[in-house]
Design a protein around this motif. Sequence first.
Motif, PDB file in Angstrom:
ATOM      1  N   THR A   1       5.061   0.836  11.758  1.00  0.00           N
ATOM      2  CA  THR A   1       3.679   0.531  10.926  1.00  0.00           C
ATOM      3  C   THR A   1       2.865  -0.126  11.399  1.00  0.00           C
ATOM      4  O   THR A   1       3.019  -1.678  11.586  1.00  0.00           O
ATOM      5  CB  THR A   1       4.207   0.546   9.757  1.00  0.00           C
ATOM      6  OG1 THR A   1       4.820  -0.186   9.198  1.00  0.00           O
ATOM      7  CG2 THR A   1       5.094   1.807   8.971  1.00  0.00           C
TER       8      THR A   1
ATOM      9  N   TYR B   1      -1.247  -1.713   2.771  1.00  0.00           N
ATOM     10  CA  TYR B   1      -0.690  -0.396   2.174  1.00  0.00           C
ATOM     11  C   TYR B   1      -0.526  -0.912   0.742  1.00  0.00           C
ATOM     12  O   TYR B   1      -1.848  -0.018  -0.081  1.00  0.00           O
ATOM     13  CB  TYR B   1       1.020  -0.634   2.135  1.00  0.00           C
ATOM     14  CG  TYR B   1       0.991   0.101   3.706  1.00  0.00           C
ATOM     15  CD1 TYR B   1       0.958   1.181   4.285  1.00  0.00           C
ATOM     16  CD2 TYR B   1       2.170  -0.380   3.928  1.00  0.00           C
ATOM     17  CE1 TYR B   1       1.464   1.985   5.571  1.00  0.00           C
ATOM     18  CE2 TYR B   1       2.637  -0.428   5.784  1.00  0.00           C
ATOM     19  CZ  TYR B   1       2.410   1.264   6.021  1.00  0.00           C
ATOM     20  OH  TYR B   1       2.319   1.917   7.342  1.00  0.00           O
TER      21      TYR B   1
ATOM     22  N   TYR C   1      -0.254   7.721   5.095  1.00  0.00           N
ATOM     23  CA  TYR C   1       0.399   6.801   5.279  1.00  0.00           C
ATOM     24  C   TYR C   1       1.218   7.548   7.221  1.00  0.00           C
ATOM     25  O   TYR C   1       1.395   6.951   8.046  1.00  0.00           O
ATOM     26  CB  TYR C   1       1.857   6.761   4.937  1.00  0.00           C
ATOM     27  CG  TYR C   1       3.210   6.682   5.731  1.00  0.00           C
ATOM     28  CD1 TYR C   1       3.484   5.445   5.067  1.00  0.00           C
ATOM     29  CD2 TYR C   1       4.226   7.482   5.353  1.00  0.00           C
ATOM     30  CE1 TYR C   1       4.463   4.628   5.979  1.00  0.00           C
ATOM     31  CE2 TYR C   1       5.273   7.240   5.973  1.00  0.00           C
ATOM     32  CZ  TYR C   1       5.726   5.670   6.190  1.00  0.00           C
ATOM     33  OH  TYR C   1       7.227   5.855   6.918  1.00  0.00           O
TER      34      TYR C   1
ATOM     35  N   VAL D   1       6.032   3.897   1.545  1.00  0.00           N
ATOM     36  CA  VAL D   1       5.969   2.721   1.186  1.00  0.00           C
ATOM     37  C   VAL D   1       6.038   1.995  -0.661  1.00  0.00           C
ATOM     38  O   VAL D   1       6.351   0.681  -0.445  1.00  0.00           O
ATOM     39  CB  VAL D   1       4.389   2.659   0.815  1.00  0.00           C
ATOM     40  CG1 VAL D   1       3.951   2.271   2.858  1.00  0.00           C
ATOM     41  CG2 VAL D   1       3.827   4.033   0.584  1.00  0.00           C
TER      42      VAL D   1
ATOM     43  N   HIS E   1      -3.703   3.704   3.497  1.00  0.00           N
ATOM     44  CA  HIS E   1      -2.673   3.779   4.044  1.00  0.00           C
ATOM     45  C   HIS E   1      -1.866   4.967   3.323  1.00  0.00           C
ATOM     46  O   HIS E   1      -1.137   5.033   3.717  1.00  0.00           O
ATOM     47  CB  HIS E   1      -2.836   2.722   5.129  1.00  0.00           C
ATOM     48  CG  HIS E   1      -3.538   1.995   5.592  1.00  0.00           C
ATOM     49  ND1 HIS E   1      -3.858   2.490   6.307  1.00  0.00           N
ATOM     50  CD2 HIS E   1      -3.964   1.146   5.750  1.00  0.00           C
ATOM     51  CE1 HIS E   1      -4.780   1.806   7.292  1.00  0.00           C
ATOM     52  NE2 HIS E   1      -5.198   0.680   6.771  1.00  0.00           N
ATOM     53  N   THR E   2      -0.883   4.146   1.818  1.00  0.00           N
ATOM     54  CA  THR E   2      -0.274   4.841   0.896  1.00  0.00           C
ATOM     55  C   THR E   2      -0.080   6.352   0.941  1.00  0.00           C
ATOM     56  O   THR E   2       0.630   6.788   0.539  1.00  0.00           O
ATOM     57  CB  THR E   2      -0.076   4.012   0.394  1.00  0.00           C
ATOM     58  OG1 THR E   2      -1.058   5.082  -0.872  1.00  0.00           O
ATOM     59  CG2 THR E   2       0.066   2.263  -0.053  1.00  0.00           C
TER      60      THR E   2
END
Length: 258
Positions: free
Chosen positions: A162, A5, A139, A33, A19-20
């Motif tokens: 995750t 992240y 995310y 996150v 990914h965040t």
Amino acid sequence: MTDAYYRRIDANTFEPTLHTQGAWQGHEQHMAVASALMAAMIEQHEPRDNLQIARITWEIFGMIPLAPSHVEVTTIRPGRTIELLEATLTIESRVIIRARAWRLAMSDTSAYAGSELPTMDGPEAGAVEDATLTWPGGYIASLITRELPGGRPGRRQVWLKTHPTLIEGEEVGALAELVTRCDTANGIAVRIDPKKLMYPNVELSLHLVRAPRRGWVGLDTAVTFGPTGLGLTSSTIHDEDGPVGRVEQALTVREFPA
């Protein structure tokens, strides 16, 4: 691309990866996150083997930009058996999130232990769900989701994992790993389709009754909307050993701007 992240830029600054990416807007970070990054820094701040995190509350001051994030932690109430820490996440010279965490003394109270927190079946009893069918963003796409049977709008039990790590090339504590999934609670038991109504949370509060273990995180979640624009998402949070504590989120419920 990276399977994390965040990338660490320096001791206190982190570059968010895709990914965040948040669910409400494509140019924001997801609170799940961002709060986990702050939890990791809280865990690393002046660690003491005889103290444990009992509660963290994050206050969200606005949208969390998808930009380098600076985290600072200070001790604002030092003590031998009770401490209060404060963490801030700053982006582009603006404080975006402020968190306070109570650290309390550890002692052996196993002879008195008992819980009234509700339990839920384990992840093996759940069916694989695709959360991206309800929510967009990087995310949400990073989640592995199993939903237990019997759910309905506003009330569901879901297990989450995750696949990215929190910080590239680093192992964080089990608490930060748990927090990576806490803010997801507001999205797993949707009462109203998020394309029809907005209901973001303005804070996130986690209360713990024991240290969590790594692995699947379970959320037994109920969502309530009041008649005047207030809402509340309440969850009992689990690891695979059982209930760990509670997660609460105050919501602002509103129509999309015209």
